[in-house]
Design an enzyme around this catalytic site. Sequence first.
Site, PDB file in Angstrom:
ATOM      1  N   HIS A 136      73.450   1.884  13.858  1.00  0.00           N
ATOM      2  CA  HIS A 136      72.793   2.333  14.609  1.00  0.00           C
ATOM      3  C   HIS A 136      71.654   2.650  14.915  1.00  0.00           C
ATOM      4  CE1 HIS A 136      73.818   3.541  18.977  1.00  0.00           C
ATOM      5  NE2 HIS A 136      73.664   2.464  19.224  1.00  0.00           N
ATOM      6  N   HIS A 161      69.568  -0.185  26.097  1.00  0.00           N
ATOM      7  CA  HIS A 161      70.412  -1.062  25.392  1.00  0.00           C
ATOM      8  C   HIS A 161      70.129  -2.438  26.620  1.00  0.00           C
ATOM      9  CE1 HIS A 161      73.317   2.442  24.209  1.00  0.00           C
ATOM     10  NE2 HIS A 161      73.056   1.040  22.731  1.00  0.00           N
ATOM     11  N   ARG A 243      59.510  10.831  27.345  1.00  0.00           N
ATOM     12  CA  ARG A 243      60.598  10.374  26.743  1.00  0.00           C
ATOM     13  C   ARG A 243      61.460  10.681  26.682  1.00  0.00           C
ATOM     14  NH1 ARG A 243      63.921   7.557  24.448  1.00  0.00           N
ATOM     15  NH2 ARG A 243      64.697   7.009  22.107  1.00  0.00           N
ATOM     16  N   CYS A 306      55.207  11.115  20.288  1.00  0.00           N
ATOM     17  CA  CYS A 306      56.534  10.298  20.018  1.00  0.00           C
ATOM     18  C   CYS A 306      56.148   9.859  19.190  1.00  0.00           C
ATOM     19  CB  CYS A 306      57.267   9.628  21.140  1.00  0.00           C
ATOM     20  SG  CYS A 306      58.555   8.566  21.114  1.00  0.00           S
ATOM     21  N   TYR A 474      65.059   8.846  13.504  1.00  0.00           N
ATOM     22  CA  TYR A 474      64.002   9.844  13.421  1.00  0.00           C
ATOM     23  C   TYR A 474      64.312   9.675  11.988  1.00  0.00           C
ATOM     24  CZ  TYR A 474      63.780  10.711  18.193  1.00  0.00           C
ATOM     25  OH  TYR A 474      62.978  10.162  20.030  1.00  0.00           O
TER      26      TYR A 474
END
Length: 626
Positions: A136, A161, A243, A306, A474
């Site tokens: 995920h 989503h 963001r 970002c 990340y």
Amino acid sequence: MTMMLQSSRRFCNTLRKSSPALLQLKHASSNQPPLNADKNKWQGTLLALAALTGVYTAAASNNEFPNASANVQCESSSGGITLDSLPALRDEDIDFSLPTYTSAQVAMRNGKNMGEKVWMSYGGYVYDVTDFVGNHPGGSEKIMLAAGGAIEPHWHLYRQHFASDLPLRLMEKMIIGKLHPADQDKIDADMDKLQDVGGDPYENEPERHPLLIVHSDTPMNAEVPSDILTREYITPSNLFYIRNHHPVPLLSDGEVKNFRLEVDLSLLSSYDSVTDDNKAEPAIVKLSLEQIKSLPKVEITSTLQCSGNRRSGFNDLRQTSGTNWGQGAISTAKWGGVRLVDLLQFAAQQAAIDTLSDKKEKKTLRPESNNRESLLETLQHLQSILEKQPNLQHLRMESLDGMRASIPIVKAFSPFGDVILAYEMNDEPLTRDHGYPLRMIVPGYAAVRNVKWVSKIQLHEEESEGAWQRGLNYKILPPSVSDATQIDLDRMPRLTEEPVISGITNLERVSSAGEKYHHKNLQPGDTVLVRASGWAWAGGGRNIVRVDVTGDDGESWEIAKITHGANQPFGRAWAWVFWECDGIPARVCDDGHTIEVSCKGVDMAFNTQPHTNKSLIGWIGFSRSA
């Protein structure tokens, strides 16, 4: 009729109830083509999901959905799902053989015990997500919130989503059955109640500049257009890229007045206060904005980026997970606030005051705002703390929106790391989108470590828990890895310092004398001269020492002139540089009317950018430096 969707769930429910075909999508088994190759099978679901977002165009005809309002449209934005070209759902796509499960049966598969299956329901279907949990993109912690239950209430908040069709394409192979209609009706009713009682969690979002390129607005993800990215060295606050992971916190005047930053110093076993004979046990200290602003103010000019910036270049080769950023998810601001080391020292002294007060000792240790240690004393003091506390490794941060991240203590404590707790941005109070009332600025680190809306900081032995620090999010996966369950995620380093990166924002053809040139028919292989300009930046404070530009696929390189940002302190170059280059020979492509120009930054360690994306591309699509 045309209308703005105020209740996305009700609209989704209307579509579901008016078209039984929505609940009878054919299950994709191993011997069937993938659903993303046959869009017919997903039209109904895509339409419902597009309606849920409130930002994508969706048309419902009376023939396809007899009970739905005709010609319903949502306000459109760039990217995302559009359905105007999708054909109608066909009878042969309907599968009546899928088993039906109840919510109680789904609840039994919640994965709480090792080896158990993880099921979830959504939109009338039941999904076995067991093998997907570790993959995920938001981390296993987030997806497990819905384990054994309905996805709807979670996607009501995490609306990213709906920003693309990727979640549907991932879910298509996980369908194992249908949810009992009575149970789905109850979920729909609960969602209606949530909408009526709780309202829309995104209804109080700030206004944004209309020039920003919006990839999703719930939560807001927006970048700066390339043609204005380098218009000003300091990005105007209202054009700074955005963001967000959640709705933007909204604090009333009373909440701001009563706001307290929690500073947890419990890890420290002792603290030497102003005098050697007074020692106090540090604890949890709560500081007001007034106290924080009483400390010496410093200003740092720092670029934030970002980690997914320029991801669209990856997606040209292979679809990745995440927002399809161009090059505009990067901006620079002048941040004003207090040094983290000053704040921690003040908090420790405040803890000593509180402890002495409890003991009814009449001593005042509150430091004056202009009473600061010398640099040497600060270094000696911090070194002493680290020697006494070898387990002190991380500074944890927590946000008002629940996000948690951390940075290594060597960065947090370094007087040369310039970490500050900011309350100003470009000489004005922080805006809501950018962290009001407090934001941590960690220069040279990925923007996700520059936590917005900071409500708590903590000295700790281990890094922060949560998806943004320990989960798949990340972490830079090797290009060969497409299944995160095949690797030990805990051993994969998380993203901190960014690699060297650059971009071109302006390009024009010139003559040999340098003037603009607008005539002569071109043939493939011809060489023309162009002028280019753009930006470059490297994480970790590494100065950009050179920018090279090519128009012939790297056969020759021209050295650009750095026009802004060249004189930053050595090893503390927290902000980007601007560059320009004239007279670049560029080869005309096979189509006879386009050219390709590339640039690469070189930092002070002589790190540079790779020539192609092929050796970098990973499933998540972070740190595209090619």
